[in-house]
Design a protein around this motif. Structure first.
Motif, PDB file in Angstrom:
ATOM      1  N   ARG A   9      18.987  -5.841 -53.632  1.00  0.00           N
ATOM      2  CA  ARG A   9      19.386  -6.620 -54.804  1.00  0.00           C
ATOM      3  C   ARG A   9      20.468  -5.921 -55.620  1.00  0.00           C
ATOM      4  O   ARG A   9      21.044  -6.520 -56.530  1.00  0.00           O
ATOM      5  CB  ARG A   9      18.174  -6.918 -55.691  1.00  0.00           C
ATOM      6  N   GLN A  10      20.768  -4.669 -55.291  1.00  0.00           N
ATOM      7  CA  GLN A  10      21.874  -3.976 -55.948  1.00  0.00           C
ATOM      8  C   GLN A  10      23.225  -4.479 -55.441  1.00  0.00           C
ATOM      9  O   GLN A  10      24.256  -4.199 -56.045  1.00  0.00           O
ATOM     10  CB  GLN A  10      21.764  -2.471 -55.701  1.00  0.00           C
ATOM     11  N   VAL A  11      23.203  -5.198 -54.325  1.00  0.00           N
ATOM     12  CA  VAL A  11      24.424  -5.776 -53.749  1.00  0.00           C
ATOM     13  C   VAL A  11      24.691  -7.113 -54.437  1.00  0.00           C
ATOM     14  O   VAL A  11      23.819  -7.973 -54.502  1.00  0.00           O
ATOM     15  CB  VAL A  11      24.265  -5.988 -52.232  1.00  0.00           C
ATOM     16  N   ILE A  12      25.892  -7.297 -54.958  1.00  0.00           N
ATOM     17  CA  ILE A  12      26.213  -8.508 -55.728  1.00  0.00           C
ATOM     18  C   ILE A  12      25.906  -9.776 -54.937  1.00  0.00           C
ATOM     19  O   ILE A  12      25.341 -10.730 -55.472  1.00  0.00           O
ATOM     20  CB  ILE A  12      27.695  -8.486 -56.153  1.00  0.00           C
ATOM     21  N   VAL A  13      26.242  -9.787 -53.658  1.00  0.00           N
ATOM     22  CA  VAL A  13      26.055 -10.995 -52.848  1.00  0.00           C
ATOM     23  C   VAL A  13      24.568 -11.327 -52.653  1.00  0.00           C
ATOM     24  O   VAL A  13      24.222 -12.477 -52.405  1.00  0.00           O
ATOM     25  CB  VAL A  13      26.761 -10.826 -51.492  1.00  0.00           C
ATOM     26  N   ARG A  73      41.499  -0.582 -51.012  1.00  0.00           N
ATOM     27  CA  ARG A  73      40.495  -0.332 -52.043  1.00  0.00           C
ATOM     28  C   ARG A  73      39.510   0.704 -51.537  1.00  0.00           C
ATOM     29  O   ARG A  73      39.440   0.979 -50.341  1.00  0.00           O
ATOM     30  CB  ARG A  73      39.793  -1.616 -52.474  1.00  0.00           C
ATOM     31  N   THR A  74      38.745   1.264 -52.451  1.00  0.00           N
ATOM     32  CA  THR A  74      37.719   2.242 -52.120  1.00  0.00           C
ATOM     33  C   THR A  74      36.350   1.611 -52.351  1.00  0.00           C
ATOM     34  O   THR A  74      36.129   0.943 -53.360  1.00  0.00           O
ATOM     35  CB  THR A  74      37.869   3.515 -52.968  1.00  0.00           C
ATOM     36  N   LEU A 130      32.656 -12.630 -54.847  1.00  0.00           N
ATOM     37  CA  LEU A 130      33.082 -11.294 -54.436  1.00  0.00           C
ATOM     38  C   LEU A 130      34.513 -11.325 -53.911  1.00  0.00           C
ATOM     39  O   LEU A 130      35.353 -10.496 -54.290  1.00  0.00           O
ATOM     40  CB  LEU A 130      32.132 -10.756 -53.357  1.00  0.00           C
ATOM     41  N   MET A 131      34.810 -12.271 -53.056  1.00  0.00           N
ATOM     42  CA  MET A 131      36.150 -12.357 -52.486  1.00  0.00           C
ATOM     43  C   MET A 131      37.184 -12.736 -53.542  1.00  0.00           C
ATOM     44  O   MET A 131      38.331 -12.280 -53.491  1.00  0.00           O
ATOM     45  CB  MET A 131      36.153 -13.361 -51.333  1.00  0.00           C
ATOM     46  N   THR A 132      36.783 -13.560 -54.510  1.00  0.00           N
ATOM     47  CA  THR A 132      37.683 -13.901 -55.608  1.00  0.00           C
ATOM     48  C   THR A 132      38.046 -12.657 -56.413  1.00  0.00           C
ATOM     49  O   THR A 132      39.204 -12.465 -56.810  1.00  0.00           O
ATOM     50  CB  THR A 132      37.054 -14.958 -56.528  1.00  0.00           C
ATOM     51  N   ASP A 133      37.065 -11.799 -56.656  1.00  0.00           N
ATOM     52  CA  ASP A 133      37.330 -10.537 -57.367  1.00  0.00           C
ATOM     53  C   ASP A 133      38.330  -9.682 -56.594  1.00  0.00           C
ATOM     54  O   ASP A 133      39.229  -9.071 -57.188  1.00  0.00           O
ATOM     55  CB  ASP A 133      36.030  -9.757 -57.577  1.00  0.00           C
ATOM     56  N   GLU A 137      42.070  -8.517 -57.797  1.00  0.00           N
ATOM     57  CA  GLU A 137      42.457  -7.099 -57.790  1.00  0.00           C
ATOM     58  C   GLU A 137      43.769  -6.905 -57.049  1.00  0.00           C
ATOM     59  O   GLU A 137      44.650  -6.159 -57.496  1.00  0.00           O
ATOM     60  CB  GLU A 137      41.350  -6.264 -57.135  1.00  0.00           C
ATOM     61  N   MET A 138      43.926  -7.594 -55.906  1.00  0.00           N
ATOM     62  CA  MET A 138      45.169  -7.497 -55.139  1.00  0.00           C
ATOM     63  C   MET A 138      46.347  -8.075 -55.924  1.00  0.00           C
ATOM     64  O   MET A 138      47.466  -7.550 -55.869  1.00  0.00           O
ATOM     65  CB  MET A 138      45.029  -8.214 -53.804  1.00  0.00           C
ATOM     66  N   GLN A 139      46.106  -9.149 -56.676  1.00  0.00           N
ATOM     67  CA  GLN A 139      47.174  -9.736 -57.485  1.00  0.00           C
ATOM     68  C   GLN A 139      47.637  -8.768 -58.564  1.00  0.00           C
ATOM     69  O   GLN A 139      48.841  -8.639 -58.834  1.00  0.00           O
ATOM     70  CB  GLN A 139      46.685 -11.046 -58.118  1.00  0.00           C
ATOM     71  N   VAL A 140      46.683  -8.074 -59.190  1.00  0.00           N
ATOM     72  CA  VAL A 140      47.036  -7.088 -60.215  1.00  0.00           C
ATOM     73  C   VAL A 140      47.862  -5.964 -59.605  1.00  0.00           C
ATOM     74  O   VAL A 140      48.888  -5.548 -60.160  1.00  0.00           O
ATOM     75  CB  VAL A 140      45.762  -6.530 -60.877  1.00  0.00           C
TER      76      VAL A 140
END
Length: 230
Positions: A9-13, A73-74, A130-133, A137-140
């Motif tokens: 449950r620590q995983v956002i998805v 990303r890391t 998650l993929m939207t985030d 991030e890539m757009q920034v």
């Protein structure tokens, strides 16, 4: 490493999953451990598994036709990566996943999670978030590459890493990243990063070590990242 449904449950998805769903996910997955410098998967490999990092750090990197690497990303513990196979048929990994230190991850069969998504709408929505985030991030980062000076990009990369994974020490905020990693993350060369970092060390903003960077004046880096001249 013994895992329970509560751990996942620590995983956002998986934050909205039932205990029964999480038990099924654990039953259809394996734990993979790799050493520093090795890969969970390579760019172009069939995306048969998606991963949840349990221990260590992983960087997602992409190679261009000339062999140059870009650090996308890391990944840190309890983050998911390599999930393209769960949303696209016959997908290949668009990037490689290299361990920055000895690491372990839960490998989940992509076809299994894809079958679950057909009857569990929470999985589809949370994976989409998650993929939207990631896209944002890539757009920034693209905007930074197109509009900001290299010093700003390096400062922003350091501050992002500090917010995600830094360890506080008596001398400041310590990051376990090399200057080559910083070059890949900020879209520049090792030479440029070394030159900028040497100047920042002279100014008392950072201290440099082997595979380590210590931020000694975070406020000074914020000013550089925001383009505020002294």
């Amino acid at each position: 490493m013994d895992l329970s449904p509560k751990d996942l449950r620590q995983v956002i998805v998986f934050q909205n999953a039932t205990d029964d769903d999480l038990k099924q996910i654990l039953e259809n997955s394996i734990t993979r451990s790799i050493e520093e410098g090795e890969y969970f998967f390579l760019q172009g490999d069939p995306a048969e598994y998606l991963y949840v990092l349990l221990e260590g750090q992983v960087k997602l990197l992409q190679n261009n036709p000339r062999g140059q690497q870009v650090n996308l990303r890391t990944i840190y513990p309890w983050q998911m990566f390599g999930a393209l196979g769960a949303v696209r048929n016959e997908a290949n990994y668009p990037a490689s996943a290299m361990a920055l230190e000895n690491s372990a991850a839960l490998a989940i069969q992509a076809v299994f999670l894809k079958s679950m998504m057909k009857t569990r709408t929470y999985l589809s929505f949370d994976l989409m978030h998650l993929m939207t985030d990631y896209i944002q991030e890539m757009q920034v980062r693209y905007r930074e590459l197109a509009t900001e000076r290299v010093e700003q990009r390096i400062a922003r990369a350091l501050l992002r890493l500090a917010a995600q994974s830094a360890q506080k020490t008596e001398g400041g905020i310590e990051l376990s990243f090399s200057r080559q990693d910083m070059a890949e993350m900020s879209g520049t060369t090792l030479y440029t990063v070394s030159r900028v970092m040497a100047e920042w060390e002279r100014q008392g903003l950072v201290k440099l070590g082997r595979e380590k960077i210590q931020i000694t004046n975070p406020h000074g880096l914020v000013r550089i990242a925001e383009g505020i001249e002294e």
